[in-house]
Enzyme design. Structure first.
Site, PDB file in Angstrom:
ATOM      1  N   LYS A  88       0.828  -1.216   0.000  1.00  0.00           N
ATOM      2  CA  LYS A  88       0.000   0.000   0.000  1.00  0.00           C
ATOM      3  C   LYS A  88       0.863   1.267   0.000  1.00  0.00           C
ATOM      4  CE  LYS A  88      -2.374  -0.627   3.766  1.00  0.00           C
ATOM      5  NZ  LYS A  88      -1.893  -1.933   4.230  1.00  0.00           N
ATOM      6  N   ARG A 116      11.446  -6.740   3.641  1.00  0.00           N
ATOM      7  CA  ARG A 116      11.313  -5.294   3.418  1.00  0.00           C
ATOM      8  C   ARG A 116      12.355  -4.521   4.228  1.00  0.00           C
ATOM      9  NH1 ARG A 116       5.477  -2.562   3.748  1.00  0.00           N
ATOM     10  NH2 ARG A 116       5.624  -2.836   5.996  1.00  0.00           N
ATOM     11  N   ARG A 120      11.988  -2.443   9.818  1.00  0.00           N
ATOM     12  CA  ARG A 120      11.052  -1.872  10.782  1.00  0.00           C
ATOM     13  C   ARG A 120      10.776  -2.884  11.886  1.00  0.00           C
ATOM     14  NH1 ARG A 120       6.157   0.258   7.081  1.00  0.00           N
ATOM     15  NH2 ARG A 120       5.077  -0.963   8.656  1.00  0.00           N
ATOM     16  N   ARG A 130       0.289  -8.754  13.264  1.00  0.00           N
ATOM     17  CA  ARG A 130      -0.318  -7.741  12.385  1.00  0.00           C
ATOM     18  C   ARG A 130      -1.316  -8.364  11.409  1.00  0.00           C
ATOM     19  NH1 ARG A 130       4.524  -4.946   9.649  1.00  0.00           N
ATOM     20  NH2 ARG A 130       2.987  -3.563   8.747  1.00  0.00           N
ATOM     21  N   ARG A 156      -8.774   1.638   9.862  1.00  0.00           N
ATOM     22  CA  ARG A 156      -8.363   0.244   9.987  1.00  0.00           C
ATOM     23  C   ARG A 156      -9.395  -0.564  10.769  1.00  0.00           C
ATOM     24  NH1 ARG A 156      -2.581   0.755   9.582  1.00  0.00           N
ATOM     25  NH2 ARG A 156      -1.443  -1.178   9.840  1.00  0.00           N
TER      26      ARG A 156
HETATM   27  P1  AMP Z   1       1.366   0.626   9.081  1.00  0.00           P
HETATM   28  O1  AMP Z   1       2.626   1.286   8.637  1.00  0.00           O
HETATM   29  O2  AMP Z   1       0.153   1.241   8.488  1.00  0.00           O
HETATM   30  O3  AMP Z   1       1.402  -0.866   8.904  1.00  0.00           O
HETATM   31  O4  AMP Z   1       1.236   0.911  10.658  1.00  0.00           O
HETATM   32  C1  AMP Z   1       2.236   0.495  11.569  1.00  0.00           C
HETATM   33  C2  AMP Z   1       1.616   0.298  12.932  1.00  0.00           C
HETATM   34  O5  AMP Z   1       1.077   1.547  13.412  1.00  0.00           O
HETATM   35  C3  AMP Z   1       0.449  -0.682  13.006  1.00  0.00           C
HETATM   36  O6  AMP Z   1       0.897  -2.023  13.118  1.00  0.00           O
HETATM   37  C4  AMP Z   1      -0.290  -0.188  14.240  1.00  0.00           C
HETATM   38  O7  AMP Z   1       0.380  -0.559  15.429  1.00  0.00           O
HETATM   39  C5  AMP Z   1      -0.144   1.325  14.118  1.00  0.00           C
HETATM   40  N1  AMP Z   1      -1.261   1.906  13.329  1.00  0.00           N
HETATM   41  C6  AMP Z   1      -1.141   2.621  12.188  1.00  0.00           C
HETATM   42  N2  AMP Z   1      -2.332   3.033  11.745  1.00  0.00           N
HETATM   43  C7  AMP Z   1      -3.251   2.573  12.622  1.00  0.00           C
HETATM   44  C8  AMP Z   1      -4.665   2.649  12.711  1.00  0.00           C
HETATM   45  N3  AMP Z   1      -5.387   3.292  11.770  1.00  0.00           N
HETATM   46  N4  AMP Z   1      -5.285   2.048  13.761  1.00  0.00           N
HETATM   47  C9  AMP Z   1      -4.581   1.407  14.705  1.00  0.00           C
HETATM   48  N5  AMP Z   1      -3.241   1.270  14.690  1.00  0.00           N
HETATM   49  C10 AMP Z   1      -2.562   1.850  13.657  1.00  0.00           C
END
Ligand code: AMP
Length: 269
Positions: A43, A161, A194, A205, A122
């Protein structure tokens, strides 16, 4: 395809204190897009490519948390410290914390350049908050793209990644490797894995995605906004699959709006 001239997104990454150096020109029909898909479907990469083409900013809630994680403990609010704990374990941050953070950045959702939301909403509760927030000002989403990929492929993608610590460009150790191992092609920053791309966190996740985010697909399907796109192949292939579908969606929406306006005029509303 190289990603250049990326906007700084200061207002998004820093919150109310951040000032964007450049603001996209107002568009006749700003793109307001949500990207869905399990972690690892790409994404973030698609959001960057779409940003190049559509000019709307790439707004990732994950990027906000990662930017906060680089600050010193003393600079962080208690809510943000707690949020980072959830992130490190690969768990979802509670809805209220996420919504506070997005609401603080409400100007980005009103930006005349539109937006490409990545990682938000989310959960169903976040989607409802977003809908109410946009509806209040008569703003609607153009489309909700959902990227689809088998789970085995997702695990392979995430484990390999690597992210640039400076400009956040994303690489993959086998499929999209940098020219010099461990260094970013764009800014020579060091590449790192990361915390939430480590195997223990990946599992959590993906489970969190299935439990909390998959129901959103139904929510947006019912709203007539869902655009399913296969996330197989190279980033460029996925991108080439997405853009024409988005263009059709926007033209259709535009035609529907014109039709409704004409109907209203005819009936004297
Ligand atoms: P991402 O880069 O979008 O995969 O986000 C990394 C981490 O940030 C996720 O695994 C969550 O811990 C937190 N996170 C990001 N966006 C959200 C969201 N909309 N709701 C809840 N947790 C989030």
């Amino acid at each position: 395809m190289t990603v250049t001239n990326k906007p700084t997104r200061a207002a998004w990454l820093q919150g109310p204190s951040g000032r964007c150096e450049t603001v996209p020109n107002g568009q006749f029909l700003p793109w307001r897009i949500v990207l869905l898909g399990a972690p690892g479907v790409g994404k973030g990469t698609q959001a960057d490519l779409l940003n190049q083409r559509l000019l709307a900013c790439h707004l990732s809630t994950g990027d906000v948390f990662r930017a906060a994680a680089t600050r010193s403990e003393g600079e962080l609010s208690p809510a943000m410290k707690e949020a980072l704990g959830y992130m490190r374990r690969g768990e979802l941050v509670p809805d209220t914390t996420v919504w506070d953070l997005v609401q603080e950045r409400g100007a980005c959702l009103h930006c005349a350049g539109g937006f490409i939301l990545d990682g938000f909403p989310r959960t169903a509760a976040q989607a409802v908050s977003l809908k109410q927030f946009l509806n209040k000002d008569g703003l609607g989403l153009t489309a909700v793209v959902t990227y689809e990929l088998p789970q085995s492929e997702i695990v392979a993608r995430l484990g390999g990644r690597r992210t640039c610590e400076k400009c956040k460009a994303v690489y993959h150790i086998t499929e999209r490797s940098p020219k010099v191992e461990g260094r970013c092609d764009h800014c020579e920053g060091a590449l790192f894995q990361r915390e939430d791309d480590r195997p223990e966190a990946i599992k959590v996740r993906l489970e969190a995605y299935d439990r909390s985010t998959a129901p959103l697909i139904e929510f947006y399907r019912k709203a007539g906004l869902l655009l399913p796109v296969s996330a197989a192949g190279t980033p460029e292939e996925i991108y080439e699959r997405t853009v024409p579908e988005l263009e059709v969606r926007r033209l259709t929406q535009f035609a529907e709006q014109m039709w409704a306006a004409a109907e209203n005029r005819r009936s004297g509303l």
